[in-house]
Design a protein around this motif. Structure first.
Motif, mmCIF file in Angstrom:
data_model
loop_
_atom_site.group_PDB
_atom_site.id
_atom_site.type_symbol
_atom_site.label_atom_id
_atom_site.label_comp_id
_atom_site.label_asym_id
_atom_site.label_seq_id
_atom_site.Cartn_x
_atom_site.Cartn_y
_atom_site.Cartn_z
ATOM 1 N N LEU A 125 3.100 2.206 -6.101
ATOM 2 C CA LEU A 125 3.380 3.197 -5.069
ATOM 3 C C LEU A 125 2.400 3.073 -3.922
ATOM 4 O O LEU A 125 1.221 2.771 -4.103
ATOM 5 C CB LEU A 125 3.347 4.609 -5.648
ATOM 6 C CG LEU A 125 2.052 5.112 -6.310
ATOM 7 C CD1 LEU A 125 1.978 6.629 -6.176
ATOM 8 C CD2 LEU A 125 2.005 4.754 -7.778
ATOM 9 N N PRO A 132 2.389 3.242 0.863
ATOM 10 C CA PRO A 132 3.179 3.305 2.098
ATOM 11 C C PRO A 132 3.906 1.991 2.341
ATOM 12 O O PRO A 132 3.478 0.933 1.863
ATOM 13 C CB PRO A 132 2.115 3.561 3.168
ATOM 14 C CG PRO A 132 0.864 2.970 2.599
ATOM 15 C CD PRO A 132 0.948 3.212 1.125
ATOM 16 N N PRO A 133 5.013 2.040 3.077
ATOM 17 C CA PRO A 133 5.695 0.781 3.429
ATOM 18 C C PRO A 133 4.778 -0.126 4.236
ATOM 19 O O PRO A 133 3.978 0.335 5.054
ATOM 20 C CB PRO A 133 6.893 1.257 4.279
ATOM 21 C CG PRO A 133 7.085 2.695 3.913
ATOM 22 C CD PRO A 133 5.724 3.222 3.591
ATOM 23 N N ASP A 157 7.668 4.308 -2.545
ATOM 24 C CA ASP A 157 6.668 5.171 -1.910
ATOM 25 C C ASP A 157 6.209 6.256 -2.880
ATOM 26 O O ASP A 157 6.754 6.437 -3.971
ATOM 27 C CB ASP A 157 7.218 5.787 -0.619
ATOM 28 C CG ASP A 157 8.502 6.569 -0.856
ATOM 29 O OD1 ASP A 157 8.577 7.276 -1.868
ATOM 30 O OD2 ASP A 157 9.431 6.463 -0.036
ATOM 31 N N ARG A 158 5.206 6.988 -2.462
ATOM 32 C CA ARG A 158 4.603 7.978 -3.360
ATOM 33 C C ARG A 158 5.543 9.149 -3.617
ATOM 34 O O ARG A 158 5.625 9.653 -4.739
ATOM 35 C CB ARG A 158 3.291 8.484 -2.749
ATOM 36 C CG ARG A 158 2.211 7.416 -2.640
ATOM 37 C CD ARG A 158 0.871 8.019 -2.236
ATOM 38 N NE ARG A 158 -0.164 6.999 -2.191
ATOM 39 C CZ ARG A 158 -0.520 6.339 -1.099
ATOM 40 N NH1 ARG A 158 0.099 6.596 0.046
ATOM 41 N NH2 ARG A 158 -1.453 5.414 -1.124
ATOM 42 N N ASP A 164 -4.121 3.226 1.534
ATOM 43 C CA ASP A 164 -3.640 3.081 2.909
ATOM 44 C C ASP A 164 -4.664 2.367 3.784
ATOM 45 O O ASP A 164 -4.314 1.697 4.760
ATOM 46 C CB ASP A 164 -3.340 4.451 3.529
ATOM 47 C CG ASP A 164 -2.213 5.165 2.812
ATOM 48 O OD1 ASP A 164 -2.021 4.942 1.606
ATOM 49 O OD2 ASP A 164 -1.517 5.950 3.463
ATOM 50 N N ARG A 186 -2.215 -1.640 6.125
ATOM 51 C CA ARG A 186 -0.783 -1.860 6.315
ATOM 52 C C ARG A 186 -0.592 -3.274 6.871
ATOM 53 O O ARG A 186 -0.574 -3.499 8.084
ATOM 54 C CB ARG A 186 -0.202 -0.793 7.232
ATOM 55 C CG ARG A 186 -0.276 0.608 6.647
ATOM 56 C CD ARG A 186 0.643 1.560 7.386
ATOM 57 N NE ARG A 186 0.140 1.873 8.711
ATOM 58 C CZ ARG A 186 -0.627 2.922 8.987
ATOM 59 N NH1 ARG A 186 -0.985 3.741 8.024
ATOM 60 N NH2 ARG A 186 -1.040 3.153 10.211
#
Length: 815
Positions: free
Chosen positions: A66, A68-69, A430-431, A456, A509
């Protein structure tokens, strides 16, 4: 804090508005001379979880990655899986073969790597050999002689029986004759058959004798015909036995050679025994070759194909040439793509199938290894999630159509033998999706016990910046980009801090980072450079912003044209510039919004107009309630609040959410109570608690830049600036033009810890701190606020006090 008569706090120095990465600290000229990372950057927690989840071989220990994209989850997971899978043994081949006893239940063969395809080829060659051998053995002189012997023996046996019956009939003066209708008896006289008229002329006693003899002979003839039928059946059985012996000799010789290559595989030997038996029993399939379709016996709804199709091998999963355990990523995880399917073909107006039309799913291909799935895509496919859970729970793959699973059809179809399942599934998502599944699906916690939570961002220091440079070097090499010089790398590191919304962090990211590198490479090539420079990075960032900031430009244009009423000069009572953050896709921007307050005599209520018209979210409403609590706990503690106030975001037509404007709302309210004007050259962001402490908010960089852009369009005066929470100073990574204006004294950023500090800046007078005597200093803002509230309380008491002749009951006080 600037309380009482303490001078107003100074603006932040320009150096605090942007934390630079010094290119001189990077010990390389370009990324071409920099060794790419050989490990994963900034994800120790996720890395440990992945290794644990992959390593533990217990039921239910599947993984959910899990984060962020664009955080590089798929890349990292695939890297770890490939590394682990390469050290593990190869998985088994999976084949389906015909179940000759029950064709609707195909049998599964699990064979060592590469054996499945070899078996298929060997069986195909066997069929070709037998198809040539069987017709040949049936054309041999030996076979023809033995068959002729059986046929002639039968013929002679029949002939002897008829001759014996004929002689007995002749002894009684009866002839055995052949007619179109069969064998018959007739009286004879002098070697000639007696006609009807002549028979009638015979004496009655003679006629009766002849009729009795004929009746007796007919009974014997009937018994003889039955015996002849029995002899024929025995003859046919002898011929079939002969055919089986001949076919067996042809098949066994070929199949015995095949058995030698699979002597150690009991499953294959058992299948070859069944295959031999079926080929011998159905040897006619090989005599007629491959002409015409067939329908395998015993299956009402079956597949078509040539007669030899039933003997072939359907290789479901072939792992020939594959080293190590399989790692499968299924990008379209439908029910059938996961669990396999049974295809059908049209034949004579009907859809039919057989074992050769069974197709593998991703679980078959990943058996003995690892399967990667996108959680969102999986949940979007009907019944795919339930099918996957069932397979993981039962640890077997059962190939069924959705019609069978849902009991929508009752027709007989194939029921392939389930395949044992040994797989490690990794979901990527995602979370929010993880927490929703954990909360609402009780099976999820039982099957996906390991969560790999991706960060992140990562802490920013000299070592981290060098590691980030090596990450950039790896991406440049992977994407075949131009080398980046140290200035370009330093600017990229700074941009990573901006993406993290924190000067002390670097964004992880990776997708956004890779996009920036590709776009900078494009601009460098457009400029004809052989190396990407800081100018190319800056142009790539600016070009992307320009592509996305149409709405921001429209908002700033409306502010400049005074369609949106925002003041950047002068002072106003009960009015302050708040700051709002808008997110459109992957672009966020800030802009100022006017917040106004009005007060009157009342019962201590603070009316949030946004909430009343259902344009305020719950967090915003919470901020207004906290503001009310601060008022009640700070001023006129010996009297009830007797004011009524209204707060509103002017010219907003959508929902307002968040508590980052609660500071600004408080300043507007206090200004209205004290009748002290607030500087419109300043904008405010920050949330408050019930004690007046200013709390950190999000989007601080975008908000500052939004007000700066509005002021620049109107003209910078040197008095404009933004008040931010002191806790947000560590997040500042402002645009270069904002930093330059601050360095030149044309724009300012103030960091405040308490509302009193902001109040002093906005009003130009001390906020005031309650002294030992319990009073605020005369003339201070807080003194004026409390005085106003005290006066309102006295007015309210006088207003609601009973007059002469009035009922003293307060509940019936005059109005």
């Amino acid at each position: 804090m600037a309380k009482g008569g303490t001078p107003a706090i100074p603006p932040l120095e320009a150096e605090k508005l942007y934390t630079r990465c010094d290119p001189a600290q990077l010990d390389f000229e370009t990324t071409a001379g920099l060794k790419p990372l050989d490990t994963i950057l900034g994800q120790p927690r996720a890395l440990e979880a992945l290794r644990f989840g992959i390593g533990i071989r217990r039921p239910g220990y599947h993984l959910y990655a899990l984060g962020p994209p664009g955080a590089g989850k798929r890349t990292l997971v695939r890297l770890i899986l490939d590394e682990r899978a390469a050290r593990e043994p190869a998985s088994l081949d999976l084949c389906y073969v015909n179940n000759f006893d029950a064709p609707h239940r195909p049998r599964l063969l699990r064979l060592p790597t590469g054996v499945g395809e070899r078996l298929r080829r060997d069986v195909d060659r066997l069929l070709e050999d037998v198809r040539g051998a069987i017709p040949a053995v049936f054309e041999t002189d030996e076979y023809r002689a033995r068959r002729r012997e059986i046929e002639e023996s039968l013929k002679e046996q029949q002939q002897r029986a008829f001759e014996e019956l004929g002689r007995e009939a002749d002894s009684h003066g009866i002839a055995l004759i052949r007619t179109p209708a069969g064998m018959a008896f007739a009286p004879m006289r002098k070697g000639e058959v007696v006609g009807a008229e002549e028979f009638q002329a015979l004496p009655g006693e003679e006629q009766e004798r002849l009729q009795a003899v004929i009746a007796s002979l007919e009974e014997r003839l009937e018994r003889l015909m039955q015996q002849i039928h029995q002899w024929r059946r025995e003859g046919q059985q002898r011929i079939r036995q002969l055919d089986r012996e001949v076919a067996t000799s042809a098949v066994r010789h070929a199949i015995d050679e095949l058995r030698k290559g699979y002597a150690s595989l009991a499953q294959v030997l058992e299948h070859l025994d069944r295959l031999e038996q079926a080929m011998v029993e159905n040897f006619e399939d090989f005599r007629r070759g491959e002409e015409g379709p067939e329908t395998p016996s015993g299956l009402p709804m079956t597949g078509g194909g040539a007669p030899l199709r039933r003997y072939r091998v359907n290789v479901l999963v072939d792992r020939s040439g594959v080293a190590g355990a399989p790692v499968v990523h299924e990008d379209h995880p439908t029910y059938h793509n996961l669990l396999g399917r049974i295809e059908h073909v049209a034949q004579m107006g009907a859809l039919v199938t057989d074992f050769a039309l069974i197709k593998a799913g991703a679980l078959h291909r990943a058996d003995g290894g690892y399967l990667l799935l996108d959680a969102r895509k999986l949940l979007m496919q009907p019944f795919a999630w339930e099918g996957l859970k069932r397979a993981l729970d039962t640890r077997e793959i059962r190939i069924e159509s959705l019609g069978q699973v849902l009991s929508l059809i009752s027709t007989v179809s194939l029921e392939p033998e389930p395949a044992p399942l040994d797989v490690k599934v990794v979901l990527l998502g995602d979370r929010l999706l993880y927490y929703l599944l954990y909360q609402y699906d009780p099976d999820f916690a039982e099957l996906f016990k390991v969560a790999a939570d991706f960060e992140d961002d990562m802490a920013r220091d000299d070592q981290a910046q060098l590691g980030y440079a090596r990450l950039i070097a790896g991406l440049v090499l992977k994407e075949k980009l131009l080398p980046f010089d140290r200035g370009a790398v330093a600017r990229t590191v700074e941009h990573a801090a901006r993406l993290a919304d924190d000067a002390s962090k670097l964004s992880l990211r990776v997708r956004e980072l890779a996009d920036l590198l590709r776009e900078a490479d494009y601009w460098a090539r457009e400029a004809g450079r052989g190396t990407v420079t800081v100018e190319d990075i800056a142009r790539a960032i600016d070009a992307k912003v320009y592509r996305l900031d149409r709405v921001r430009s429209l908002v700033q244009e409306q502010i400049e044209r005074r369609l949106l009423l925002i003041e950047t000069r002068g002072s106003r009572v009960g009015q302050v510039n708040g700051l709002s953050l808008a997110r459109l896709g992957d672009f966020a921007f800030g802009h100022p919004v006017r917040i106004s307050a009005r007060v009157r005599l009342g019962k201590g209520d603070v009316l949030d107009i946004q909430r009343e018209v259902e344009l305020g979210g719950p967090i915003h409403s919470k901020g207004v309630l906290i503001l009310s609590g601060l008022l009640g706990g700070r001023y006129v503690l010996d009297r009830p609040l007797s004011m009524s106030a209204s707060l509103v975001f002017e010219q907003t037509y959508g929902e307002v959410e968040g508590d980052s404007a609660s500071c600004a709302e408080l300043y507007a309210l206090l200004s209205a109570l004290a009748d002290v004007p607030l500087r419109q050259s300043l904008a405010v962001t920050g949330s408050i608690d019930q004690h007046g402490e200013v709390q950190a908010i999000g989007g601080v960089n975008e908000k500052i830049e939004g007000f700066f852009d509005a002021c620049r369009r109107r003209g910078l005066t040197g008095e404009q600036g933004v008040l931010i929470p002191a806790a947000n100073v560590q997040h500042l990574m402002l645009r270069a033009d904002v930093v330059e204006a601050a360095a030149q004294g044309r724009f300012h950023v103030y960091a405040v810890n308490h509302v009193d500090e902001g109040l002093a800046l906005l009003t130009g007078r001390p906020a005031g701190e309650r002294g030992p005597d319990g009073r605020f200093p005369d003339g201070s803002v807080n003194f004026l606020v409390e005085a106003k509230l005290r006066a309102m309380a006295e007015q309210a008491r006088a207003f609601f006090a009973p007059g002469p002749g009035d009922d003293p009951d307060p509940s019936r006080a005059r109005r």
